[in-house]
Scaffold this motif. Structure first.
Motif, PDB file in Angstrom:
ATOM      1  N   THR A  22       0.821  -1.217   0.000  1.00 13.22           N
ATOM      2  CA  THR A  22       0.000   0.000   0.000  1.00 13.22           C
ATOM      3  C   THR A  22       0.848   1.257   0.000  1.00 13.22           C
ATOM      4  O   THR A  22       0.546   2.243  -0.699  1.00 13.22           O
ATOM      5  CB  THR A  22      -0.935   0.007   1.229  1.00 13.22           C
ATOM      6  N   HIS A  23       1.935   1.241   0.753  1.00 11.17           N
ATOM      7  CA  HIS A  23       2.739   2.450   0.933  1.00 11.17           C
ATOM      8  C   HIS A  23       3.969   2.536   0.034  1.00 11.17           C
ATOM      9  O   HIS A  23       4.480   3.637  -0.206  1.00 11.17           O
ATOM     10  CB  HIS A  23       3.179   2.558   2.397  1.00 11.17           C
ATOM     11  N   ARG A  24       4.454   1.385  -0.487  1.00 15.60           N
ATOM     12  CA  ARG A  24       5.738   1.420  -1.182  1.00 15.60           C
ATOM     13  C   ARG A  24       5.737   0.768  -2.568  1.00 15.60           C
ATOM     14  O   ARG A  24       6.799   0.670  -3.194  1.00 15.60           O
ATOM     15  CB  ARG A  24       6.826   0.718  -0.344  1.00 15.60           C
ATOM     16  N   ALA A  25       4.578   0.338  -3.092  1.00 17.50           N
ATOM     17  CA  ALA A  25       4.563  -0.371  -4.372  1.00 17.50           C
ATOM     18  C   ALA A  25       3.755   0.372  -5.430  1.00 17.50           C
ATOM     19  O   ALA A  25       2.865   1.174  -5.127  1.00 17.50           O
ATOM     20  CB  ALA A  25       3.987  -1.773  -4.186  1.00 17.50           C
ATOM     21  N   ARG A  48       5.026 -13.059  -6.102  1.00 14.73           N
ATOM     22  CA  ARG A  48       6.226 -12.733  -6.881  1.00 14.73           C
ATOM     23  C   ARG A  48       6.034 -11.457  -7.674  1.00 14.73           C
ATOM     24  O   ARG A  48       6.918 -10.592  -7.719  1.00 14.73           O
ATOM     25  CB  ARG A  48       6.575 -13.896  -7.818  1.00 14.73           C
ATOM     26  N   GLY A  49       4.876 -11.325  -8.301  1.00 12.72           N
ATOM     27  CA  GLY A  49       4.607 -10.124  -9.081  1.00 12.72           C
ATOM     28  C   GLY A  49       4.505  -8.877  -8.228  1.00 12.72           C
ATOM     29  O   GLY A  49       5.014  -7.811  -8.609  1.00 12.72           O
ATOM     30  N   GLN A  50       3.874  -9.003  -7.081  1.00 17.36           N
ATOM     31  CA  GLN A  50       3.694  -7.842  -6.212  1.00 17.36           C
ATOM     32  C   GLN A  50       5.017  -7.359  -5.623  1.00 17.36           C
ATOM     33  O   GLN A  50       5.284  -6.150  -5.563  1.00 17.36           O
ATOM     34  CB  GLN A  50       2.702  -8.170  -5.104  1.00 17.36           C
ATOM     35  N   ILE A  51       5.841  -8.303  -5.174  1.00 18.63           N
ATOM     36  CA  ILE A  51       7.111  -7.916  -4.553  1.00 18.63           C
ATOM     37  C   ILE A  51       7.998  -7.181  -5.540  1.00 18.63           C
ATOM     38  O   ILE A  51       8.721  -6.242  -5.171  1.00 18.63           O
ATOM     39  CB  ILE A  51       7.829  -9.165  -3.995  1.00 18.63           C
ATOM     40  N   ALA A  52       7.941  -7.564  -6.799  1.00 17.93           N
ATOM     41  CA  ALA A  52       8.749  -6.900  -7.836  1.00 17.93           C
ATOM     42  C   ALA A  52       8.343  -5.442  -8.039  1.00 17.93           C
ATOM     43  O   ALA A  52       9.103  -4.659  -8.632  1.00 17.93           O
ATOM     44  CB  ALA A  52       8.641  -7.668  -9.149  1.00 17.93           C
ATOM     45  N   LEU A  53       7.175  -5.057  -7.548  1.00 19.93           N
ATOM     46  CA  LEU A  53       6.668  -3.696  -7.726  1.00 19.93           C
ATOM     47  C   LEU A  53       7.028  -2.768  -6.570  1.00 19.93           C
ATOM     48  O   LEU A  53       6.716  -1.583  -6.602  1.00 19.93           O
ATOM     49  CB  LEU A  53       5.140  -3.734  -7.874  1.00 19.93           C
ATOM     50  N   ILE A  54       7.696  -3.292  -5.541  1.00 23.41           N
ATOM     51  CA  ILE A  54       8.013  -2.488  -4.360  1.00 23.41           C
ATOM     52  C   ILE A  54       9.246  -1.621  -4.605  1.00 23.41           C
ATOM     53  O   ILE A  54      10.267  -2.087  -5.110  1.00 23.41           O
ATOM     54  CB  ILE A  54       8.251  -3.387  -3.134  1.00 23.41           C
ATOM     55  N   ASP A  55       9.166  -0.373  -4.217  1.00 21.19           N
ATOM     56  CA  ASP A  55      10.297   0.546  -4.278  1.00 21.19           C
ATOM     57  C   ASP A  55      11.426   0.037  -3.395  1.00 21.19           C
ATOM     58  O   ASP A  55      11.184  -0.481  -2.307  1.00 21.19           O
ATOM     59  CB  ASP A  55       9.823   1.928  -3.795  1.00 21.19           C
TER      60      ASP A  55
END
Length: 216
Positions: A22-25, A48-55
């Motif tokens: 919510t705060h970093r992706a 896997r897809g979500q983690i790749a979107l994190i700053d």
């Protein structure tokens, strides 16, 4: 006895990964969540897809994690398990980096954790899923059934959880503590469970007359 406990939404008040996303992706993480809920992708693919979107700003990530709260009574519960010689293992389909940061704030760095692993590659994160099992009923990056089966000896198994990744493994528990979606799942299948809101509830139940024989 051996105690296995989920992390996100069980040990923590809110889902840690959701807070980070919510705060970093990139907002596209929500589309992946919807695809998982709809059954178009597995839980492991979604993560896997979500983690790749994190700053990858580490300080900003830590700032989010440092706002995550533990459920009431968990620190005391972990201490009680240690003093009583009860094995307590966290089994989570979450992220090791997130879990370790939160536990360390409360002096619980030594707790065994089985989870997915966060890896920084260049300027992006990658999620390693060493505990995934092909054909896992939950479709998760961590097959909790396999973990519990591998670590279980002749001692009774206590499982504590709240969500979808706990559905299958809940069938392996001699004593099941459940809340939220796991409680609904168990109730719909006439699976005996003990509801809880705090870890004080769990500790009191485990030392009560109904489970005293399991302390041997």
């Amino acid at each position: 006895m051996r105690v296995f406990c989920d992390f996100d939404g069980t040990i923590t008040v809110l889902d840690t990964t959701d807070q980070v996303l919510t705060h970093r992706a990139d907002p596209h993480w929500q589309a992946l969540e919807e695809a998982w809920i709809a059954g178009r992708i597995s839980a492991a693919e979604c993560m896997r897809g979500q983690i790749a979107l994190i700053d990858t700003d580490e300080d900003a990530l830590d700032a989010v994690l440092d706002r995550c709260q533990l459920r009431e009574g968990f620190v005391a519960f972990a201490g009680w398990c240690r003093r009583a010689g009860i094995s307590l293992t966290i089994v989570s389909d979450g992220v090791d980096r997130f879990i370790r940061r939160i536990l360390s704030r409360h002096g619980l760095e030594g707790l065994p954790v089985v989870s997915n692993r966060l890896i920084l590659e260049g300027e992006a994160y990658r999620l390693d899923q060493p505990h995934a099992v092909p054909g896992c009923a939950a479709g998760s990056g961590v097959c909790k059934c396999a973990v519990v089966r591998e670590l279980t000896d002749k001692r009774p198994v206590v499982f504590i959880g709240d969500g979808r990744s706990d559905f299958c493994v809940s069938q392996r528990a001699d004593i099941l503590f459940a809340r939220d979606r796991l409680a609904t799942y168990a109730a719909e299948r006439n699976r005996t469970f003990i509801p809880f809101e705090t870890f004080d509830d769990i500790r009191i139940a485990l030392v009560g007359d109904g489970t005293r024989n399991l302390m041997a």
